[in-house]
Design a protein around this motif. Sequence first.
Motif, PDB file in Angstrom:
ATOM      1  N   ASN A  95      39.630  58.513  46.336  1.00  0.00           N
ATOM      2  CA  ASN A  95      39.483  57.068  46.471  1.00  0.00           C
ATOM      3  C   ASN A  95      40.848  56.427  46.663  1.00  0.00           C
ATOM      4  OD1 ASN A  95      40.431  55.805  43.648  1.00  0.00           O
ATOM      5  ND2 ASN A  95      39.306  57.701  43.231  1.00  0.00           N
ATOM      6  N   VAL A  96      40.886  55.368  47.468  1.00  0.00           N
ATOM      7  CA  VAL A  96      42.083  54.550  47.694  1.00  0.00           C
ATOM      8  C   VAL A  96      41.651  53.091  47.641  1.00  0.00           C
ATOM      9  CG1 VAL A  96      43.967  53.969  49.250  1.00  0.00           C
ATOM     10  CG2 VAL A  96      43.106  56.320  49.186  1.00  0.00           C
ATOM     11  N   THR A  97      42.304  52.304  46.801  1.00  0.00           N
ATOM     12  CA  THR A  97      41.901  50.909  46.619  1.00  0.00           C
ATOM     13  C   THR A  97      43.103  49.976  46.655  1.00  0.00           C
ATOM     14  OG1 THR A  97      40.029  51.568  45.227  1.00  0.00           O
ATOM     15  CG2 THR A  97      40.713  49.258  45.117  1.00  0.00           C
ATOM     16  N   GLY A  98      43.030  48.949  47.479  1.00  0.00           N
ATOM     17  CA  GLY A  98      43.979  47.850  47.448  1.00  0.00           C
ATOM     18  C   GLY A  98      43.322  46.671  46.758  1.00  0.00           C
ATOM     19  N   TYR A  99      44.043  46.000  45.870  1.00  0.00           N
ATOM     20  CA  TYR A  99      43.418  44.933  45.089  1.00  0.00           C
ATOM     21  C   TYR A  99      44.417  43.823  44.777  1.00  0.00           C
ATOM     22  CZ  TYR A  99      45.859  46.887  41.034  1.00  0.00           C
ATOM     23  OH  TYR A  99      46.831  47.329  40.162  1.00  0.00           O
ATOM     24  N   ALA A 100      43.876  42.686  44.386  1.00  0.00           N
ATOM     25  CA  ALA A 100      44.674  41.563  43.888  1.00  0.00           C
ATOM     26  C   ALA A 100      44.274  41.299  42.444  1.00  0.00           C
ATOM     27  CB  ALA A 100      44.428  40.322  44.736  1.00  0.00           C
ATOM     28  N   ASP A 101      45.244  40.943  41.621  1.00  0.00           N
ATOM     29  CA  ASP A 101      44.989  40.584  40.223  1.00  0.00           C
ATOM     30  C   ASP A 101      45.233  39.091  40.082  1.00  0.00           C
ATOM     31  OD1 ASP A 101      44.692  41.807  37.297  1.00  0.00           O
ATOM     32  OD2 ASP A 101      46.253  40.254  37.234  1.00  0.00           O
ATOM     33  N   LEU A 102      44.167  38.323  39.926  1.00  0.00           N
ATOM     34  CA  LEU A 102      44.228  36.865  39.961  1.00  0.00           C
ATOM     35  C   LEU A 102      43.907  36.290  38.585  1.00  0.00           C
ATOM     36  CD1 LEU A 102      42.059  36.516  43.206  1.00  0.00           C
ATOM     37  CD2 LEU A 102      44.533  36.854  43.053  1.00  0.00           C
ATOM     38  N   PRO A 103      44.905  35.857  37.827  1.00  0.00           N
ATOM     39  CA  PRO A 103      44.673  35.313  36.479  1.00  0.00           C
ATOM     40  C   PRO A 103      43.783  34.073  36.514  1.00  0.00           C
ATOM     41  CG  PRO A 103      46.995  35.801  36.813  1.00  0.00           C
ATOM     42  CD  PRO A 103      46.349  35.894  38.159  1.00  0.00           C
ATOM     43  N   ILE A 104      42.822  34.028  35.569  1.00  0.00           N
ATOM     44  CA  ILE A 104      41.942  32.861  35.462  1.00  0.00           C
ATOM     45  C   ILE A 104      42.020  32.225  34.079  1.00  0.00           C
ATOM     46  CG2 ILE A 104      40.316  33.615  37.243  1.00  0.00           C
ATOM     47  CD1 ILE A 104      38.507  34.665  35.012  1.00  0.00           C
ATOM     48  N   ALA A 105      42.521  32.978  33.102  1.00  0.00           N
ATOM     49  CA  ALA A 105      42.695  32.485  31.734  1.00  0.00           C
ATOM     50  C   ALA A 105      43.614  33.461  31.018  1.00  0.00           C
ATOM     51  CB  ALA A 105      41.358  32.357  31.014  1.00  0.00           C
ATOM     52  N   SER A 106      44.064  33.089  29.850  1.00  0.00           N
ATOM     53  CA  SER A 106      44.960  33.959  29.092  1.00  0.00           C
ATOM     54  C   SER A 106      44.273  35.296  28.788  1.00  0.00           C
ATOM     55  CB  SER A 106      45.362  33.280  27.783  1.00  0.00           C
ATOM     56  OG  SER A 106      46.204  34.132  27.018  1.00  0.00           O
ATOM     57  N   GLY A 107      44.839  36.381  29.308  1.00  0.00           N
ATOM     58  CA  GLY A 107      44.289  37.705  29.059  1.00  0.00           C
ATOM     59  C   GLY A 107      43.164  38.114  29.971  1.00  0.00           C
ATOM     60  N   PHE A 108      42.773  37.259  30.920  1.00  0.00           N
ATOM     61  CA  PHE A 108      41.664  37.577  31.814  1.00  0.00           C
ATOM     62  C   PHE A 108      42.059  37.327  33.270  1.00  0.00           C
ATOM     63  CE2 PHE A 108      39.531  36.794  27.814  1.00  0.00           C
ATOM     64  CZ  PHE A 108      38.576  37.786  27.775  1.00  0.00           C
ATOM     65  N   SER A 109      41.525  38.160  34.153  1.00  0.00           N
ATOM     66  CA  SER A 109      41.796  37.989  35.576  1.00  0.00           C
ATOM     67  C   SER A 109      40.618  38.500  36.387  1.00  0.00           C
ATOM     68  CB  SER A 109      43.073  38.742  35.980  1.00  0.00           C
ATOM     69  OG  SER A 109      42.926  40.131  35.749  1.00  0.00           O
ATOM     70  N   ILE A 110      40.560  38.055  37.634  1.00  0.00           N
ATOM     71  CA  ILE A 110      39.595  38.557  38.610  1.00  0.00           C
ATOM     72  C   ILE A 110      40.344  39.516  39.528  1.00  0.00           C
ATOM     73  CG2 ILE A 110      38.119  37.984  40.570  1.00  0.00           C
ATOM     74  CD1 ILE A 110      36.873  37.147  38.016  1.00  0.00           C
ATOM     75  N   GLN A 111      39.751  40.678  39.788  1.00  0.00           N
ATOM     76  CA  GLN A 111      40.370  41.665  40.669  1.00  0.00           C
ATOM     77  C   GLN A 111      39.446  41.990  41.845  1.00  0.00           C
ATOM     78  OE1 GLN A 111      41.670  45.169  38.555  1.00  0.00           O
ATOM     79  NE2 GLN A 111      43.367  44.104  37.573  1.00  0.00           N
ATOM     80  N   PRO A 112      39.551  41.251  42.957  1.00  0.00           N
ATOM     81  CA  PRO A 112      38.848  41.640  44.178  1.00  0.00           C
ATOM     82  C   PRO A 112      39.637  42.726  44.893  1.00  0.00           C
ATOM     83  CG  PRO A 112      40.082  39.649  44.574  1.00  0.00           C
ATOM     84  CD  PRO A 112      40.298  39.984  43.120  1.00  0.00           C
ATOM     85  N   GLY A 113      38.958  43.531  45.703  1.00  0.00           N
ATOM     86  CA  GLY A 113      39.682  44.589  46.400  1.00  0.00           C
ATOM     87  C   GLY A 113      38.909  45.146  47.582  1.00  0.00           C
ATOM     88  N   ILE A 114      39.543  46.066  48.258  1.00  0.00           N
ATOM     89  CA  ILE A 114      38.934  46.820  49.349  1.00  0.00           C
ATOM     90  C   ILE A 114      39.249  48.290  49.097  1.00  0.00           C
ATOM     91  CG2 ILE A 114      38.852  47.253  51.827  1.00  0.00           C
ATOM     92  CD1 ILE A 114      39.695  44.406  52.304  1.00  0.00           C
ATOM     93  N   SER A 115      38.212  49.119  49.144  1.00  0.00           N
ATOM     94  CA  SER A 115      38.383  50.516  48.759  1.00  0.00           C
ATOM     95  C   SER A 115      37.785  51.462  49.790  1.00  0.00           C
ATOM     96  CB  SER A 115      37.704  50.759  47.391  1.00  0.00           C
ATOM     97  OG  SER A 115      37.737  52.114  47.035  1.00  0.00           O
ATOM     98  N   LEU A 116      38.466  52.582  49.995  1.00  0.00           N
ATOM     99  CA  LEU A 116      37.869  53.723  50.676  1.00  0.00           C
ATOM    100  C   LEU A 116      37.395  54.666  49.574  1.00  0.00           C
ATOM    101  CD1 LEU A 116      40.362  54.476  53.601  1.00  0.00           C
ATOM    102  CD2 LEU A 116      38.101  53.406  53.750  1.00  0.00           C
ATOM    103  N   GLN A 117      36.094  54.816  49.461  1.00  0.00           N
ATOM    104  CA  GLN A 117      35.521  55.555  48.335  1.00  0.00           C
ATOM    105  C   GLN A 117      34.751  56.775  48.815  1.00  0.00           C
ATOM    106  OE1 GLN A 117      35.313  56.820  45.066  1.00  0.00           O
ATOM    107  NE2 GLN A 117      35.539  54.639  44.587  1.00  0.00           N
ATOM    108  N   GLY A 118      35.172  57.941  48.342  1.00  0.00           N
ATOM    109  CA  GLY A 118      34.441  59.160  48.650  1.00  0.00           C
ATOM    110  C   GLY A 118      33.264  59.330  47.708  1.00  0.00           C
ATOM    111  N   LYS A 119      32.087  59.541  48.284  1.00  0.00           N
ATOM    112  CA  LYS A 119      30.883  59.757  47.481  1.00  0.00           C
ATOM    113  C   LYS A 119      30.211  61.049  47.932  1.00  0.00           C
ATOM    114  CE  LYS A 119      30.272  54.806  46.711  1.00  0.00           C
ATOM    115  NZ  LYS A 119      29.341  53.666  46.529  1.00  0.00           N
TER     116      LYS A 119
END
Length: 221
Positions: free
Chosen positions: A57-81
Amino acid sequence: MKKIILLAAVTLIGGAAIAQSTSTTKFGLKVGVSLPKYHFTNTDGDDYETEANTNFNVTGYADLPIASGFSIQPGISLQGKGSKTTGSAFGVNGESKDNSLYVEIPVNLVGKVPLGVTGASLYLGAGPYAAFAVSGERKFTVESGGSSSESTSDLKFGNDDNDDFKSGDFGVNILGGIQLDSGFNFGANYGIGLSDIRPGDNNDNGKITNRVLSFNVGYAF
């Protein structure tokens, strides 16, 4: 495929917009080993799973803080299944491996807890994903009398009765790991497929979903 591309575009645009509103937004890349398998539920409600195959698996992501200690992480991944199945009968050993490549769009809610070690944090998270299969191969290996033979065939993705699996997949991810102040992180992820990937009108024969346990190392900057 158009829906996956649209979702990816919305994810990236939303991430960029939030990134502009906070100076603590980070971007990262994760790579690792995946151990995928198929989960079967038959018409009697019984559950069973194949053996795990080995993929990546290979994943690029962003870590977007929304509150103290919490964040949203959207990403795009190449996932082997995929999966692995083995068996033997009358002195013949057989093995079947499915290797599929999916483009996956995860969106996770992540919580972080400082560990008391300078800059190190424990992170735990979960969220949905949407995925689309782009390629796949099935490999058969048969061993008998000290000799072996192999054959391969391409997996067909679609919703016709003669296809192997549906092209789309939807589910949830559960993840956790350690984030270091240096930017490096180490973690694990478990993907639980919720949508039936059996194509056509075969739903009366049960349900097949993906299961993917993965381990990765990454860097956030």
